[in-house]
Design a protein around this motif. Structure first.
Motif, PDB file in Angstrom:
ATOM      1  N   ARG A  34       1.055  -1.216  -0.306  1.00 42.11           N
ATOM      2  CA  ARG A  34       0.049  -0.150  -0.141  1.00 42.11           C
ATOM      3  C   ARG A  34       0.645   1.727  -0.337  1.00 42.11           C
ATOM      4  N   SER A  37       1.901   1.668  -3.672  1.00 45.00           N
ATOM      5  CA  SER A  37       1.873   2.411  -4.617  1.00 45.00           C
ATOM      6  C   SER A  37       1.442   4.187  -4.288  1.00 45.00           C
ATOM      7  N   HIS A  63      -7.002   4.070 -10.269  1.00 42.44           N
ATOM      8  CA  HIS A  63      -6.440   2.761  -9.683  1.00 42.44           C
ATOM      9  C   HIS A  63      -6.045   2.745  -7.695  1.00 42.44           C
ATOM     10  N   LEU A  64      -5.404   4.326  -7.450  1.00 41.31           N
ATOM     11  CA  LEU A  64      -5.588   4.246  -5.631  1.00 41.31           C
ATOM     12  C   LEU A  64      -7.079   3.795  -5.424  1.00 41.31           C
ATOM     13  N   THR A  67      -8.172  -0.557  -6.577  1.00 37.33           N
ATOM     14  CA  THR A  67      -7.258  -1.390  -5.084  1.00 37.33           C
ATOM     15  C   THR A  67      -7.382  -0.951  -4.094  1.00 37.33           C
ATOM     16  N   GLU A 157      -3.440  -5.376  -6.285  1.00 37.95           N
ATOM     17  CA  GLU A 157      -2.502  -3.727  -6.275  1.00 37.95           C
ATOM     18  C   GLU A 157      -1.357  -3.882  -7.371  1.00 37.95           C
ATOM     19  N   GLU A 158      -0.740  -4.884  -7.125  1.00 36.71           N
ATOM     20  CA  GLU A 158       0.818  -4.417  -7.887  1.00 36.71           C
ATOM     21  C   GLU A 158       0.257  -4.691  -9.210  1.00 36.71           C
ATOM     22  N   HIS A 160      -1.798  -3.543 -10.665  1.00 33.38           N
ATOM     23  CA  HIS A 160      -2.213  -1.713 -10.976  1.00 33.38           C
ATOM     24  C   HIS A 160      -1.161  -0.901 -10.411  1.00 33.38           C
ATOM     25  N   GLN A 161      -0.334  -1.319 -10.001  1.00 39.31           N
ATOM     26  CA  GLN A 161       1.051   0.369  -9.640  1.00 39.31           C
ATOM     27  C   GLN A 161       1.818   0.005 -11.806  1.00 39.31           C
ATOM     28  N   LEU A 164      -0.694   1.764 -13.957  1.00 40.84           N
ATOM     29  CA  LEU A 164      -0.937   3.184 -13.261  1.00 40.84           C
ATOM     30  C   LEU A 164       0.067   3.669 -13.971  1.00 40.84           C
TER      31      LEU A 164
END
Length: 447
Positions: A34, A37, A63-64, A67, A157-158, A160-161, A164
């Protein structure tokens, strides 16, 4: 300047995060993912974070929030008694494609969401993070299914990193001033390898591919199964910018005999003459836009931002072909076993801080180089289910399985892929015309 200095110059200090299966406590890993990000958006203005440059891309703010929505929707609301959602409207605003969860804001219009503000999205993250820490502390010990869902959320989430950063690069490419995410350019390495590096031979036979069940994997990476491979060759290195220039100068974009019909039609429709983000500066010089701004194309670095159609056309022009997915994975397993440190994650990935493909060092060892990181490598295999694949029950079953149609697989990770995503079995997939991801290729042939 030495190779080490080239790689160090201008690097961004991005936290390397190990997979949960390697002994990192889940709460610690949750905080690290977290935090990263937020680190990635730190160089951005509020204006940078709301723009959507095309349907395939999403704003950094989205994205933030998305996730965060994943953790709230799939973990906190079902599992934490008394949890109070931050804002009921966020379920509609930040759902991506989960039909069983409910209706959602149209994907092409994510850039119209000027509200909620960036600050409110940060507050949303704080609210959910606090509740998630309570959940991890109170419920995950001895609860394998819940821990697995937290781990899925972290790997989500990774992913989406990475998106992003690539979405941001596309947005910056639409700005005539060529803005930079980081304004410190990486110098071109002097005296880098100019040749193709030769070929590695593989005997083929019955081999096992797919994830073996040890550690995290997405559902589409399994089950482990056997395939029969004929003897084949794989290029020791990815195709370089210099090799791609030769293709261009030989009329590669003007000669339909190398192209699939759909690819030729797309190339003509969109006027492709070079990889995405390249610009002809005249006098035979080309520049490319990266997250570090616009600079000269490094002839020794792997070519990036080419579609499947372009990769396939190049392979035909070169008298070769793209590898199958199984060939690539079998070779990657061999490369991992042969590596001096034996880790699949070794390579120019997000944790290196380079944020762009780099030329292989002259001291690189092993029969295969740059298998992991730098550029995703197209394969000739359509993205489909492995024998025995079954999606998970419930909404999370929509994560991968429903996309197994009309897309092609890529392997190996890129310079903006989180380090612990890079393993031989990892499968990425995109439509054959797409170019905005850090996509390259490695040639293959029959032995």
């Amino acid at each position: 300047m030495s190779e080490a200095q080239v790689r160090e110059a201008g690097s961004m200090a991005i936290e390397r995060i190990g997979a949960g299966s390697e002994g990192v406590p889940l709460a610690e890993r949750f905080d690290a993912v977290r935090r990263r990000s937020l680190q990635l958006v730190a160089p951005l203005s509020a204006e940078d974070m709301v723009v959507q440059s095309m349907t395939d891309a999403s704003p950094a703010k989205w994205h933030l929030a998305h996730t965060t929505w994943f953790f709230e929707t799939f973990l906190l609301q079902p599992s934490l008694a008394g949890y109070d959602p931050f804002d009921p409207s966020f379920g509609y605003l930040f759902n991506s494609y989960y039909e069983t969860v409910g209706a959602r804001h149209p994907r092409p219009a994510r850039g119209m969401l000027t509200r909620p503000s960036v600050d409110r999205v940060f507050a949303y993250r704080d609210h959910v993070d606090a509740a998630m820490r309570d959940l991890i502390d109170a419920r995950t010990a001895g609860h394998a299914e819940l821990r697995a869902l937290v781990e899925l959320g972290l790997h989500h989430e990774e992913q989406h990193q990475e998106l992003l950063l690539t979405d941001l690069l596309h947005a910056f490419s639409c700005n005539p001033t060529d803005p930079a995410y980081l304004d410190t350019a990486l110098p071109v390495a002097e005296g880098g390898p100019q040749g193709d590096g030769g070929w590695a031979d593989f005997e083929g036979g019955i081999v096992r591919v797919g994830h073996d069940g040890n550690g995290f994997a997405f559902d589409c990476e399994g089950p482990l199964h056997e395939v029969l491979l004929r003897p084949f060759q794989l290029a020791r290195r990815p195709v370089s910018n210099a090799q791609w220039r030769a293709f261009m100068e030989d009329g590669g974009y003007r000669r339909p005999e190398f192209w699939l019909s759909d690819g030729w039609a797309r190339a003509q429709e969109e006027g492709w003459q070079a990889p995405l983000y390249w610009r002809d500066e005249g006098q035979g010089e080309w520049s490319a836009l990266t997250l570090r701004g616009r600079g000269p194309v490094d002839p020794s670095a792997p070519v990036a931002h080419v579609s499947y159609y372009e990769a396939d056309a190049f392979a035909r022009w070169a008298g070769a072909r793209l590898p199958t997915e199984a060939e690539w994975e079998h070779a990657a397993q061999h490369a991992t076993r042969s590596a001096s440190r034996g880790r699949a994650a070794e390579g120019n990935t997000l944790g290196s801080g380079a944020l762009q493909p780099r030329a292989v060092g002259s001291a690189a060892e092993g029969p295969l180089q740059q298998m992991f990181g730098d550029v995703w490598e197209w394969t000739q295999t359509a993205y489909a289910a492995y024998p025995g694949f079954r999606p998970a029950t419930g909404a999370v079953g929509e994560y991968n399985g429903k996309f197994m149609c009309n897309q092609m697989t890529l392997r190996g990770g890129s310079c903006v892929t989180p380090d612990d995503h890079v393993r031989p079995s990892y499968r990425n997939f995109f439509y054959p015309h797409q170019r905005w991801q850090v996509m390259g290729l490695r040639l293959a042939g029959d032995a």
